[in-house]
Design a protein around this motif. Structure first.
Motif, short mmCIF file in Angstrom:
data_model
loop_
_atom_site.label_atom_id
_atom_site.label_comp_id
_atom_site.label_asym_id
_atom_site.label_seq_id
_atom_site.Cartn_x
_atom_site.Cartn_y
_atom_site.Cartn_z
N LEU A 38 10.85 12.11 -6.90
CA LEU A 38 9.19 12.46 -6.89
C LEU A 38 8.25 12.19 -7.16
O LEU A 38 7.47 11.38 -6.86
CB LEU A 38 9.01 13.49 -6.50
CG LEU A 38 9.33 14.34 -4.74
CD1 LEU A 38 10.93 14.61 -4.71
CD2 LEU A 38 8.95 15.58 -4.76
N GLU A 39 7.82 11.55 -8.12
CA GLU A 39 6.54 11.52 -9.44
C GLU A 39 6.62 9.89 -9.93
O GLU A 39 6.30 9.01 -10.02
CB GLU A 39 6.31 12.06 -10.26
CG GLU A 39 7.54 12.02 -11.47
CD GLU A 39 8.48 13.54 -11.17
OE1 GLU A 39 9.69 13.28 -12.35
OE2 GLU A 39 8.46 13.77 -9.84
N HIS A 40 8.18 9.77 -9.40
CA HIS A 40 8.23 7.81 -9.10
C HIS A 40 8.32 7.14 -8.10
O HIS A 40 9.52 5.85 -8.04
CB HIS A 40 9.32 7.74 -10.05
CG HIS A 40 9.30 8.01 -11.86
ND1 HIS A 40 8.57 7.47 -12.62
CD2 HIS A 40 9.90 9.79 -12.04
CE1 HIS A 40 8.56 7.76 -14.00
NE2 HIS A 40 9.36 8.92 -13.44
N GLY A 41 7.97 7.76 -7.04
CA GLY A 41 8.42 7.06 -5.86
C GLY A 41 9.02 7.38 -4.57
O GLY A 41 8.94 6.72 -3.62
N LYS A 55 4.61 2.52 -5.74
CA LYS A 55 5.58 4.01 -5.26
C LYS A 55 4.67 4.58 -3.56
O LYS A 55 3.81 4.24 -3.69
CB LYS A 55 5.18 5.09 -6.56
CG LYS A 55 5.51 4.68 -7.52
CD LYS A 55 5.07 6.05 -8.60
CE LYS A 55 5.13 5.25 -10.15
NZ LYS A 55 5.25 6.12 -11.40
N TRP A 56 6.03 4.92 -3.13
CA TRP A 56 5.43 5.55 -2.06
C TRP A 56 5.10 4.61 -1.09
O TRP A 56 4.47 4.67 0.07
CB TRP A 56 4.57 6.71 -1.57
CG TRP A 56 4.33 8.07 -3.05
CD1 TRP A 56 5.67 8.85 -3.66
CD2 TRP A 56 4.30 7.82 -4.56
NE1 TRP A 56 5.61 9.48 -4.38
CE2 TRP A 56 5.08 8.92 -5.08
CE3 TRP A 56 2.63 7.50 -5.10
CZ2 TRP A 56 4.06 9.70 -6.61
CZ3 TRP A 56 2.47 7.62 -6.14
CH2 TRP A 56 3.18 8.09 -7.01
N VAL A 57 5.46 3.45 -1.29
CA VAL A 57 5.11 2.10 0.15
C VAL A 57 5.36 2.57 1.34
O VAL A 57 6.48 3.16 1.32
CB VAL A 57 5.49 0.79 -0.35
CG1 VAL A 57 7.80 1.07 -0.71
CG2 VAL A 57 5.42 -0.42 -0.21
N VAL A 58 4.48 2.42 1.77
CA VAL A 58 4.81 2.48 3.73
C VAL A 58 3.87 1.60 4.08
O VAL A 58 4.27 1.49 5.58
CB VAL A 58 4.06 3.61 3.73
CG1 VAL A 58 4.24 4.88 3.30
CG2 VAL A 58 1.96 3.53 3.55
N ASP A 59 3.49 0.13 3.17
CA ASP A 59 3.26 -0.76 4.20
C ASP A 59 3.61 -1.69 3.28
O ASP A 59 2.33 -2.28 1.90
CB ASP A 59 1.74 -0.72 4.78
CG ASP A 59 0.43 -1.36 5.52
OD1 ASP A 59 0.59 -1.40 6.87
OD2 ASP A 59 0.27 -2.75 4.93
N THR A 65 1.06 -1.79 -0.02
CA THR A 65 -0.14 0.13 0.05
C THR A 65 1.04 1.28 -0.22
O THR A 65 1.87 0.76 0.96
CB THR A 65 -1.33 0.07 1.29
OG1 THR A 65 -1.34 -1.27 1.49
CG2 THR A 65 -2.09 1.22 1.31
N SER A 66 0.85 2.84 -0.32
CA SER A 66 1.22 3.36 -0.85
C SER A 66 1.09 4.28 0.09
O SER A 66 -0.39 4.31 0.78
CB SER A 66 1.49 4.28 -2.27
OG SER A 66 -0.25 4.55 -2.68
N VAL A 104 10.62 6.26 -1.35
CA VAL A 104 10.58 4.35 -1.39
C VAL A 104 9.57 3.96 -2.58
O VAL A 104 8.57 4.22 -2.26
CB VAL A 104 10.30 3.62 -0.03
CG1 VAL A 104 11.43 1.92 -0.46
CG2 VAL A 104 11.67 4.34 0.60
N ARG A 105 9.61 3.34 -3.25
CA ARG A 105 9.22 2.13 -3.77
C ARG A 105 9.30 1.03 -4.26
O ARG A 105 10.43 0.65 -3.98
CB ARG A 105 8.99 2.97 -5.13
CG ARG A 105 10.01 3.07 -6.30
CD ARG A 105 10.00 3.20 -8.01
NE ARG A 105 8.67 2.15 -8.55
CZ ARG A 105 8.27 2.46 -9.34
NH1 ARG A 105 8.53 3.24 -10.79
NH2 ARG A 105 7.47 1.59 -10.25
N MET A 106 8.67 -0.31 -4.66
CA MET A 106 9.00 -1.62 -5.27
C MET A 106 8.96 -1.55 -7.21
O MET A 106 8.83 -0.95 -7.73
CB MET A 106 7.75 -2.22 -4.58
CG MET A 106 7.22 -2.98 -3.56
SD MET A 106 5.57 -4.02 -3.22
CE MET A 106 6.34 -4.91 -3.80
N VAL A 107 10.11 -2.16 -6.84
CA VAL A 107 10.30 -2.94 -8.32
C VAL A 107 10.51 -4.45 -8.31
O VAL A 107 11.85 -4.57 -7.77
CB VAL A 107 11.72 -2.52 -8.62
CG1 VAL A 107 11.76 -2.45 -10.06
CG2 VAL A 107 11.76 -0.74 -8.33
#
Length: 525
Positions: free
Chosen positions: A366-369, A387-391, A333-334, A372-375
């Motif tokens: 910023l617009e790509h997460g 993107k912007w993953v927190v959970d 979840t972002s 931290v984001r998932m790849v």
């Protein structure tokens, strides 16, 4: 024409104009006050996000196919037109029946507030800008309507302007337009001030600029020579950050301070885990070139990109949490409420799925997460690239549904084998003789072993493959064509590392990605 001119000069048209001015006040005041609240608390962002949440898959697919990465700009344009028309109607209603106009404005205010408070990471107090904006809009609407009602008592004619003393009408058209113009100017100033104030209060962009990424414990292999297609005009093998496609549900890019970021890993695990950004900086990071692809990419589309990512392997995160027996999915979840369902086994194998903090040698844009984001190689972004993953919730497909799964898309999204013709462009005119054809193909985690080209209904002929960097990146190709005058059709198909040939069966992106052969029409002169 005369009737239209008379209508535009009439009270109903002026009332509609008053409604538009009042709506502008609602939005601009909320924008100004919203600078002190969550970015997603402004009405436009909240309404737009709510619209996206309830957008049916066919409409989303149409928007992306029609507008591409400009889909959000198109959404804002459509919302602006809708708000304009509704404001015109409310203004006209308020002129004739003030109580009905007030009820309409309050109803719109309630919709706005509901949109705000249902956003992810938004507190009830974030409704304050919308409430104050609605109240300000009602006040302005009342003031402008009062002027119109007075004009109804004193019909606006040329003699009004020259009248003096007690004979002068309480309001003239000129005075009404002046008041409306002042209101519009004040609204524009307030909206601009709100944006500037929001930018001044945010230091996330500056923090990103000053962030120094650590060196990876495992660096990406050097890019081998010959990965770029020999055909001039084919897209660069590494996609620059500013050219990388962006498809997500965030109308307002979340701004997260890296020092405040945390990732919670929970659910069907033996040990809940919380990671901070500093934990990632201190970890043994890996670096890898990975091609990402959007499930909304049509056949031959450009919603794919290849970049060098720096991050922490997700398999190591899951080792800390120790998923329990029966778990088969991770729901990520972002910050903005988007969620994706990723098969658990994909995050635990050797494909180097990661929590990425870097992209092409710099912190995530910023617009790509950012931060931290998932790849995840091999899966479409709607089930993996949060993107912007927190959970991260370790769960089961049978128990939890992700954002797009609830809207008719598939639970799992393995990327389909695809070849794309990039040069010459469709409908291009080329000279007879030797013509360079080229493009890109991908089948992440399986690799590309062959690309074939067909001219019109002729035989399939193998193209020249560029060097393969890895099976998780795209592979480019080229083909020399001895072109003869007239219209021609160029097709391409790929074969992946398992020996499977790209299917010619056409399928729409919904529910699990488009398929078929791209056909490019060119004219040889």
């Amino acid at each position: 024409m005369k009737k239209l001119t008379n209508w535009l000069k009439g009270p109903t048209a002026l009332a509609a104009l008053a409604g538009v001015a009042a709506a502008a006040v609602v939005l601009s005041v909320a924008e100004l006050i919203g600078a002190f609240f969550t970015a997603r608390a402004t009405p436009i962002i909240a309404l737009g996000s709510t619209f996206i949440d309830f957008t049916p898959p066919w409409l989303k697919d149409f928007a992306i196919a029609t507008f591409g990465t400009n889909d959000k700009a198109a959404l804002f344009a459509g919302m602006g037109l809708t708000i304009f028309l509704l404001a015109c109607v409310l203004g006209a209603v308020a002129y004739r029946k003030w109580a009905l106009g007030v009820a309409g404005v309050l109803l719109m205010g309630a919709v706005i507030v509901a949109s705000v408070v249902t956003r992810a990471s938004v507190e009830p107090l974030d409704a304050i800008p919308s409430l104050i904006g609605t109240a300000a809009g009602l006040v302005v609407l009342r003031l402008l309507m009062t002027r119109l009602w007075r004009m109804r008592q004193w019909p606006g004619v040329a003699a009004d302007v020259a009248a003096k003393g007690a004979e002068r009408p309480a309001t003239t058209r000129r005075a009404f337009f002046a008041a409306t113009g002042i209101t519009a100017a004040a609204a524009a100033i307030a909206a601009t001030g709100g944006r500037l104030l929001s930018a001044a209060r945010s230091n996330v962009a500056q923090a990103r600029e000053s962030l120094q990424l650590p060196s990876p414990a495992k660096a990406a292999p050097a890019i081998p020579a010959g990965v770029q297609s020999a055909a001039p005009g084919v897209t660069p093998w590494v996609t620059p950050n500013n050219e990388f496609y962006r498809i997500d549900t965030a109308l307002s890019v979340p701004e997260i301070n890296a020092q405040d970021w945390e990732l919670r890993v929970h659910g069907l695990v033996e040990q809940e885990v919380t990671l901070t950004f500093q934990d990632l900086l201190d970890a043994e990071l890996i670096e890898s070139h990975v091609t990402l692809t959007c499930v909304s990419n049509p056949v031959g589309g450009n919603l794919a990109g290849n970049a060098k990512w720096l991050g922490f392997p997700l398999r190591e995160v899951l080792k800390m949490a120790r998923p329990t027996e029966g778990a088969d999915m991770v729901l990520s979840t972002s910050e903005d409420g988007f969620s994706a369902s990723t098969p658990l086994e994909v995050l635990r194998d050797d494909r180097d799925a990661m929590l990425a903090i870097g992209m092409n040698g710099e912190p995530l844009p910023l617009e790509h997460g950012y931060p931290v984001r998932m790849v995840v190689p091999g899966l479409y972004g709607f089930v993996s690239a949060t993107k912007w993953v927190v959970d991260l919730e370790v769960t089961r497909f049978a128990d939890s549904k992700a954002y797009w799964t609830d809207r008719g898309w598939s639970e799992r999204g393995p990327i389909k084998t695809m070849a794309r013709v990039e040069v010459p462009k469709s409908f291009a005119q080329v000279a007879a003789g030797k013509v360079a054809i080229g493009g890109t193909a991908w089948a992440q985690t399986r690799g590309i072993t062959k690309v074939e080209v067909q001219i019109d209904n002729g035989p399939w002929t193998e193209a020249v493959l560029s060097t393969e960097a890895s099976v998780v990146t795209w592979r480019q190709w080229s083909f020399e064509w001895d072109a003869t005058p007239g219209p021609h059709y160029i097709k391409a198909r790929a074969t992946d590392g398992t020996g499977e040939v790209q299917t010619d069966k056409r399928a729409d992106p919904v529910p699990d990605g488009a398929s078929g052969w791209q056909s490019v029409m060119v004219t040889v002169q």
